[in-house]
Design an enzyme around this catalytic site. Structure first.
Site, mmCIF file in Angstrom:
data_model
loop_
_atom_site.group_PDB
_atom_site.id
_atom_site.type_symbol
_atom_site.label_atom_id
_atom_site.label_comp_id
_atom_site.label_asym_id
_atom_site.label_seq_id
_atom_site.Cartn_x
_atom_site.Cartn_y
_atom_site.Cartn_z
ATOM 1 N N HIS A 365 0.798 -1.236 0.000
ATOM 2 C CA HIS A 365 0.000 0.000 0.000
ATOM 3 C C HIS A 365 0.823 1.274 0.000
ATOM 4 O O HIS A 365 0.293 2.343 0.309
ATOM 5 C CB HIS A 365 -0.926 0.045 1.219
ATOM 6 C CG HIS A 365 -1.985 -1.006 1.225
ATOM 7 N ND1 HIS A 365 -3.237 -0.818 0.685
ATOM 8 C CD2 HIS A 365 -1.973 -2.260 1.699
ATOM 9 C CE1 HIS A 365 -3.945 -1.911 0.836
ATOM 10 N NE2 HIS A 365 -3.199 -2.811 1.455
ATOM 11 N N LYS A 553 -8.302 13.872 4.719
ATOM 12 C CA LYS A 553 -7.419 12.703 4.676
ATOM 13 C C LYS A 553 -6.411 12.849 5.802
ATOM 14 O O LYS A 553 -6.325 13.912 6.418
ATOM 15 C CB LYS A 553 -6.682 12.631 3.328
ATOM 16 C CG LYS A 553 -5.991 13.953 2.934
ATOM 17 C CD LYS A 553 -5.360 13.906 1.553
ATOM 18 C CE LYS A 553 -6.357 14.041 0.432
ATOM 19 N NZ LYS A 553 -6.511 12.838 -0.366
ATOM 20 N N ARG A 554 -5.630 11.764 6.085
ATOM 21 C CA ARG A 554 -4.590 11.891 7.096
ATOM 22 C C ARG A 554 -3.631 13.027 6.730
ATOM 23 O O ARG A 554 -3.428 13.332 5.558
ATOM 24 C CB ARG A 554 -3.819 10.572 7.218
ATOM 25 C CG ARG A 554 -4.573 9.512 7.966
ATOM 26 C CD ARG A 554 -4.923 9.944 9.375
ATOM 27 N NE ARG A 554 -3.732 10.073 10.177
ATOM 28 C CZ ARG A 554 -3.219 9.084 10.909
ATOM 29 N NH1 ARG A 554 -3.820 7.919 10.960
ATOM 30 N NH2 ARG A 554 -2.126 9.267 11.622
ATOM 31 N N LYS A 559 0.965 14.426 1.122
ATOM 32 C CA LYS A 559 -0.396 14.736 0.679
ATOM 33 C C LYS A 559 -0.582 16.244 0.424
ATOM 34 O O LYS A 559 -1.563 16.668 -0.159
ATOM 35 C CB LYS A 559 -1.414 14.226 1.705
ATOM 36 C CG LYS A 559 -1.445 12.688 1.816
ATOM 37 C CD LYS A 559 -2.440 12.231 2.855
ATOM 38 C CE LYS A 559 -2.364 10.745 3.158
ATOM 39 N NZ LYS A 559 -3.068 9.911 2.152
ATOM 40 N N THR A 661 -8.463 6.676 -1.829
ATOM 41 C CA THR A 661 -9.824 6.136 -1.963
ATOM 42 C C THR A 661 -10.844 7.238 -1.701
ATOM 43 O O THR A 661 -11.961 7.172 -2.198
ATOM 44 C CB THR A 661 -10.050 4.956 -0.988
ATOM 45 O OG1 THR A 661 -9.481 5.304 0.275
ATOM 46 C CG2 THR A 661 -9.398 3.692 -1.505
ATOM 47 N N LYS A 665 -14.597 8.243 -3.434
ATOM 48 C CA LYS A 665 -15.834 8.542 -2.689
ATOM 49 C C LYS A 665 -16.384 9.894 -3.128
ATOM 50 O O LYS A 665 -17.591 10.067 -3.333
ATOM 51 C CB LYS A 665 -15.563 8.560 -1.176
ATOM 52 C CG LYS A 665 -15.170 7.213 -0.608
ATOM 53 C CD LYS A 665 -14.548 7.324 0.795
ATOM 54 C CE LYS A 665 -13.834 6.013 1.129
ATOM 55 N NZ LYS A 665 -12.943 6.132 2.297
HETATM 56 C C1 26V Z 1 2.087 2.017 8.692
HETATM 57 C C2 26V Z 1 2.157 1.926 10.044
HETATM 58 C C3 26V Z 1 3.494 1.946 10.657
HETATM 59 C C4 26V Z 1 3.438 2.174 12.130
HETATM 60 C C5 26V Z 1 2.375 1.400 12.817
HETATM 61 C C6 26V Z 1 1.016 1.702 12.276
HETATM 62 C C7 26V Z 1 0.990 1.791 10.796
HETATM 63 C C8 26V Z 1 -0.215 1.755 10.140
HETATM 64 C C9 26V Z 1 -0.264 1.833 8.759
HETATM 65 C C10 26V Z 1 0.892 1.981 8.036
HETATM 66 C C11 26V Z 1 0.920 2.009 6.552
HETATM 67 C C12 26V Z 1 -0.068 2.831 5.965
HETATM 68 C C13 26V Z 1 -0.110 2.609 4.493
HETATM 69 C C14 26V Z 1 -1.378 3.147 3.943
HETATM 70 O O1 26V Z 1 -2.303 3.456 4.663
HETATM 71 N N1 26V Z 1 -1.464 3.246 2.651
HETATM 72 C C15 26V Z 1 -2.625 3.753 2.002
HETATM 73 O O2 26V Z 1 -3.390 2.660 1.550
HETATM 74 C C16 26V Z 1 -4.570 3.066 0.874
HETATM 75 C C17 26V Z 1 -5.348 1.817 0.550
HETATM 76 O O3 26V Z 1 -4.655 1.067 -0.392
HETATM 77 C C18 26V Z 1 -4.226 3.884 -0.352
HETATM 78 O O4 26V Z 1 -5.417 4.316 -0.947
HETATM 79 C C19 26V Z 1 -3.372 5.081 0.032
HETATM 80 O O5 26V Z 1 -2.948 5.764 -1.119
HETATM 81 C C20 26V Z 1 -2.167 4.617 0.829
HETATM 82 O O6 26V Z 1 -1.441 5.723 1.330
#
Ligand code: 26V
Length: 815
Positions: A365, A553-554, A559, A661, A665
Site C-alpha cells: 500500500h 485525509k490523514r 499529501k 480512496t 468517494k
Molecule cells: C504504517 C504503520 C506503521 C506504524 C504502525 C502503524 C501503521 C499503520 C499503517 C501503516 C501504513 C499505511 C499505508 C497506507 O495506509 N497506505 C494507504 O493505503 C490506501 C489503501 O490502499 C491507499 O489508498 C493510500 O494511497 C495509501 O497511502
C-alpha cells in the site's frame, strides 16, 4: 426490490411493536421517556434478532459446500458505524425510518448515538472494511481477521489551534454488534526456548518450551451482505491471561499478587491500542507482539477449520483457503504457517513451503520506502525464537537460490536479503513467501515493478499484479447520500445498486436541464446540512452558496495540505491588496489527523487553524473566504462531508499516493477532482476524460528525475516569485499582530529544498483553481461535469475490485 432476498420483511406496525417492547424490556421506560441511546440499543437488538439466525445459516452453508474461502488478515478494520448500514443491508432501513418518524423520533440523531469503531488509521483500514462489505454483498465466503483494540485511533481535539490526542474509549458502553466466543479461544506462545531433537528418521524436530502464554479470545462481528441473506464474519482477537483471573496465585503473598496483576496487565496491553501510522515506529516490541498475536490466532483457526471439514492431508490446504495480507503488517503469517505445518503437522520443509507459498498473497500500500517495515533481529529472536529460526532458514535458501540460479543478481543480494543490517525486512519476506504481490493502482504497481521492488520483479515477474482499489457504493452513495441515490434511481431505475457500473446510464441525462437542476438542488441541500454541522461544531457561519473546497485525509507532508494552505494565504493576501477583487466565495474545509509524534504534520494543523482564525475574523474579506478545520475526522464525518463537496483536493506529490480512496468517494458524490497525476487519480481521469477533471503539476517521472538528477531549487523560486516569498515570510515572521510563527515549516521548505515540491507545483495549482472558478460560473457546464463524474464512478466500486481479487488471485467462486 427482490423481496425474497431481503433479510427482514418487518412492517412498520411490527417494527413499532418491537421497538416499544425492546425499550420497555431493557429500560422499563416508554418510548417517549427513553433516551436516544436507549432507542439505539433497542433497534440494534431488533436488527441482531434478524441477523443472528441467518449468520449460522451462512456458516452451515459454507461448511456444507466446502468451497475455498478467503481470509483477509489486517491489523486495521476502519468499520465506522454499523446500525444504519446493517438496517440498509438487511432491507429494513425504510421501515425503520418510517417507524421512527411515526413515533415522532429523529432517526438521524438516534443513529448518531453509535460510536465509530475507529480500528484503523485511514485508507488501508477503510479499504479492509469496504472489502468485507463487497465480499458479503457479492456472495463470497470471505472473512476478516483483526484485533479488538481496547482503544482505537486517538480522538483529536483542537485546542488553541493545536492537535491534542485523547484516548478513544469506544468500548466504554456496550458494543451491540460483537459476540464473544470464548470456546474458540486459542493459545499464543511468546519467548521461551527452542529444543532441537534428531528423530530416528534423521529429520530434526523442534520443541518450543517454557513460553509466555497468552489467550486470544475472539469477538465476532457479523458482516451483512446487501439484501442477499449472506452474513460473513469479522473476527477480532482480544488478548487475555491464560486461565482467566488466576485466582490461585493472587491469594499468595503480597509481592506475587502485584507481580501477577502486572503480568495480566502486560498481556492485556497486546490488544490495548491501535498504533498510529507513524513511519518512525522504530522497533516497538508491543507492535510486533500485536502482529504475531493476530497471525498466530488466525492461522490456528484457519487450520482447525480445515481439519474439521476435510479429512485429507494439509497438502490440499491451498484448495480450501487463501490468505490475503493487508500490507506487510501480517507477514509473520508466512513463518507461522510454516511452523504449524512442520512442528505441529510434521510436514517436511519442502511440503510446508509449497503449501505456504500457494496460500499467502500480499498487497502493498505504499511507495514511500521509508515506510517499509523492518524489525531488529535481536527483538525478533528474543520474542519469537522459533519464528525467527524459520525466517533465517527462508532467507538462507532464498539467498543461496539467487547466488546459484540468478548470477546477474549476485551483487544485489544485500538489497534482496530478508535479513540484512541486523533487520528483518518484512516486504522482502512477504514477496518471497507469497504467490501474489499486488499494488493498488496501475501507476503504483508500475513504480513497485520498476523502482522499489525491481530486482524482485526480475526474480518473480508473474507474481506482480495490480488491483485498483475501490469503495463500497452502498455506504458511500446509498447510505451517505440518500437524496442523490433517490434522484439517480428516479431517472435510471434502481439496478445500479446491484450493478454500480450502470451508473453510466446517467450520461444520457447530463444535458437534461431539469435533471441538472435537481442535481444542483441535492448538492445544495447536502451543503446546507454540512453548514449546520460546521456551525454547531466550530461556530463558523459558512455561505451555502460558496464553493465547498475540501481536503479530508490523514495529514502527511506528501499529501500536501501545505499547498492548499498556500493557496488560501495567497487568495487572502490578494484580497487584502484588492478588496474588490471579483472572486466566487469559497469555503475551504479540512479534516485531518496527524500522527502524535509527527512534528511537521502538527505544525500544518496549527497553521490551518491560524489561517482560519485570521481569515474568518477579518471583516475586510467580507465572507468571501472561510476556512474550517473539522476536528476528529472519521468515517461518520466523512459520510457527511463528502456528499456536500464541490471540489475534491487530491494533490499529493506525484508518485507518492499509492491509490487514494477518498478521491473515489468524492467523485461518486459528484465532486470534481483537482489533482495531480498520482495513484488512482490517473484512473479517474481516464474514466471521466480530460474535460471533467482538473489535473495539474509535476508527473511521477518528473519528480523521480529531480530526485535522481537534482535540478530543483526551492530557494530560486523563493527569490523569484513574489507571491511565494510573501507567504514564506509570513510563516517565518508570523502574520502581523501576534508572535506565532511557523519557522519549522519555513526551514523545511527552504533549507531541505522542499522535498515534496510544494513551491514547484504552486503556480500550476493557482492557474488550475482560476480555471475551476471560470468553469464554476458556467453553471450548466459545472453540473454536467458533476453528473459525468457520478456516471463513471461505478468502476470504482469495491465490488469490481473484489471480483478481480476473487477471479485473478483467490480463485474463489460466488456461493
Ligand atoms: C504504517 C504503520 C506503521 C506504524 C504502525 C502503524 C501503521 C499503520 C499503517 C501503516 C501504513 C499505511 C499505508 C497506507 O495506509 N497506505 C494507504 O493505503 C490506501 C489503501 O490502499 C491507499 O489508498 C493510500 O494511497 C495509501 O497511502
Amino acid at each position: 426490490m427482490r423481496s425474497e432476498h431481503v433479510l427482514s420483511q418487518l412492517t412498520v406496525e411490527k417494527f413499532t411493536e418491537k421497538i416499544i417492547k425492546e425499550v420497555k424490556n431493557n429500560t422499563g421506560k416508554t418510548i417517549q421517556d427513553a433516551q436516544d441511546k436507549e432507542i439505539y440499543y433497542a433497534i440494534a437488538s431488533i436488527v441482531n434478532e434478524q441477523i443472528i439466525p441467518q449468520w449460522s445459516e451462512t456458516n452451515k452453508k459454507y461448511e456444507k459446500i466446502n468451497n475455498k474461502q478467503v481470509y483477509y488478515l489486517s491489523l486495521e478494520f476502519l468499520v465506522g458505524s454499523l446500525l444504519e448500514s446493517n438496517l440498509l443491508n438487511c432491507g429494513m432501513l425504510d421501515v425503520a425510518n418510517q417507524t421512527l418518524q411515526k413515533l415522532g423520533l429523529n432517526a438521524e440523531k438516534i443513529y448518531a448515538k453509535e460510536r465509530d469503531a475507529g480500528l484503523g488509521n485511514g485508507g488501508l483500514g477503510r479499504l479492509a472494511a469496504c472489502f468485507l462489505d463487497s465480499l458479503a454483498s457479492l456472495n463470497y465466503a470471505g472473512h476478516g481477521f483483526g484485533i479488538r483494540y481496547r482503544y482505537g485511533l486517538f480522538e483529536q481535539r483542537i485546542i488553541h489551534g493545536n492537535q491534542i490526542e485523547l484516548p478513544d474509549n469506544w468500548l466504554k458502553d456496550l458494543y451491540p454488534w460483537e459476540t464473544r466466543r470464548e470456546a474458540e479461544a486459542v493459545c499464543i506462545h511468546f519467548r521461551g526456548e527452542v529444543d532441537m531433537l534428531k528423530k530416528n528418521d534423521g529429520n530434526l524436530e523442534f520443541k518450543h518450551k517454557d513460553t509466555d502464554k497468552v489467550m486470544a479470545v475472539p469477538y465476532d462481528i457479523p458482516v451483512v451482505g446487501y439484501q442477499n441473506k449472506v452474513i460473513n464474519t469479522l473476527r477480532l482477537w482480544s488478548a487475555e491471561p491464560v486461565g482467566g483471573d488466576q485466582q490461585d496465585s493472587i491469594t499468595e503473598e503480597g509481592s506475587k499478587y502485584y507481580q501477577e496483576l502486572d503480568h495480566q496487565h502486560s498481556i492485556e496491553q497486546i490488544s490495548g491500542f491501535l498504533y498510529p501510522d507513524d513511519s518512525k515506529l522504530e522497533g516497538k516490541e508491543l507492535r510486533l507482539k500485536q502482529q504475531y498475536f493476530l497471525v498466530s490466532s488466525s492461522l490456528q483457526t484457519i487450520i482447525k477449520a480445515y481439519k474439521k471439514n476435510n479429512q485429507r492431508s494439509l497438502k490440499y490446504l491451498p484448495e480450501k483457503a487463501v490468505i490475503q495480507i493487508n500490507d506487510t503488517h501480517p507477514t509473520l503469517a508466512i513463518p507461522e504457517l510454516m511452523r504449524i505445518l512442520m512442528d505441529e503437522e510434521h510436514l517436511s520443509w519442502e511440503n510446508a513451503w509449497n503449501i505456504t507459498t500457494r496460500v499467502i498473497a500480499y498487497t502493498n500500500h505504499t511507495t514511500l520506502s521509508e515506510a517499509f517495515e523492518t524489525w531488529p533481529v535481536g527483538m525478533m529472536e528474543y520474542l519469537l525464537p522459533r519464528i525467527y529460526m524459520i525466517i533465517d532458514e527462508i532467507n538462507e535458501r532464498f539467498c543461496k537460490g539467487i547466488w546459484f540460479d540468478h548470477e546477474v543478481l549476485r551483487d544485489e543480494i544485500p538489497e534482496l536479503a530478508i535479513i540484512a543490517d541486523e533487520q528483518v525486512h518484512m516486504a522482502r519476506l512477504a514477496i518471497v513467501g507469497s504467490f501474489s504481490v499486488n499494488g493498488v493502482a496501475p501507476l503504483h504497481t508500475e513504480i513497485l515493478k520498476k523502482q522499489e521492488m525491481k530486482h524482485f520483479y526480475t526474480l518473480f515477474p508473474n507474481r506482480f499484479n495490480n488491483k485498483t482499489n475501490g469503495i463500497t457504493h452502498r455506504r458511500w452513495l446509498l447510505k451517505a447520500n440518500p437524496k442523490l441515490s433517490e434522484l439517480i434511481s428516479d431517472v435510471i431505475g434502481p439496478q445500479w445498486i446491484h450493478r454500480p457500473k450502470q451508473l453510466i446510464s446517467l450520461v444520457k441525462y447530463s444535458s437534461d436541464a431539469a435533471f441538472l437542476e435537481k442535481i444542483a438542488q441535492v448538492k445544495y441541500e447536502n451543503k446546507r446540512i454540512l453548514a449546520d454541522l460546521i456551525y454547531d461544531r466550530n461556530g463558523i457561519v459558512v455561505d451555502d452558496q460558496s464553493i465547498f473546497d475540501v481536503q479530508v485525509k490523514r495529514l502527511h507532508e506528501y499529501k500536501r495540505q501545505l499547498l492548499k494552505v498556500f493557496h488560501i494565504i495567497y487568495l487572502y493576501n490578494e484580497l487584502k491588496l484588492n478588496p474588490n477583487m471579483d472572486i466566487t466565495p469559497r469555503t475551504f474545509i479540512f479534516g485531518a489527523k496527524a500522527a502524535p509524534s509527527y512534528h511537521l504534520a502538527k505544525e500544518v494543523i496549527k497553521l490551518i487553524n491560524k489561517v482560519a482564525s485570521i481569515v474568518n475574523n477579518d471583516s475586510t474579506i467580507r465572507d468571501k473566504l472561510k476556512v474550517v478545520f473539522i476536528e476528529n475526522y472519521n468515517v461518520s464525518l466523512a459520510e457527511r462531508i463528502i456528499p456536500a463537496t464541490d471540489i475534491s483536493e487530491q494533490i499529493s506529490t506525484a508518485g507518492k499516493e499509492a491509490s487514494g480512496t477518498g478521491n473515489m468517494k468524492l467523485m461518486m458524490n459528484g465532486a470534481l477532482t483537482v489533482g495531480t497525476l498520482d495513484g488512482a487519480n490517473v484512473e479517474i481521469k481516464k474514466a471521466v476524460g480530460d474535460a471533467n477533471i482538473f489535473i495539474f503539476g509535476l508527473t511521477a517521472d518528473e519528480v523521480l528525475n529531480y530526485y535522481e538528477h537534482g535540478g530543483y531549487s526551492a530557494m530560486d523560486i523563493y527569490n523569484t516569485d513574489d507571491r511565494i516569498r510573501t507567504i514564506l515570510d509570513q510563516l517565518n515572521k508570523g502574520f502581523g499582530s501576534d508572535e506565532i510563527e511557523f519557522k519549522d515549516l519555513y526551514y523545511n521548505i527552504l533549507y531541505h529544498n522542499d522535498p515534496y515540491f510544494v513551491l514547484k507545483d504552486f503556480e500550476p495549482y493557482l492557474e488550475t483553481h482560476e480555471h475551476v472558478e471560470r468553469v464554476y460560473r458556467d453553471k450548466l457546464r459545472w453540473l454536467q461535469m458533476n453528473v459525468t463524474n457520478i456516471a463513471y464512478s461505478g468502476k470504482f466500486s469495491s465490488d469490481r475490485t473484489i471480483k478481480e481479487y476473487a477471479t485473478e488471485i483467490w480463485k474463489i467462486k460466488q456461493v
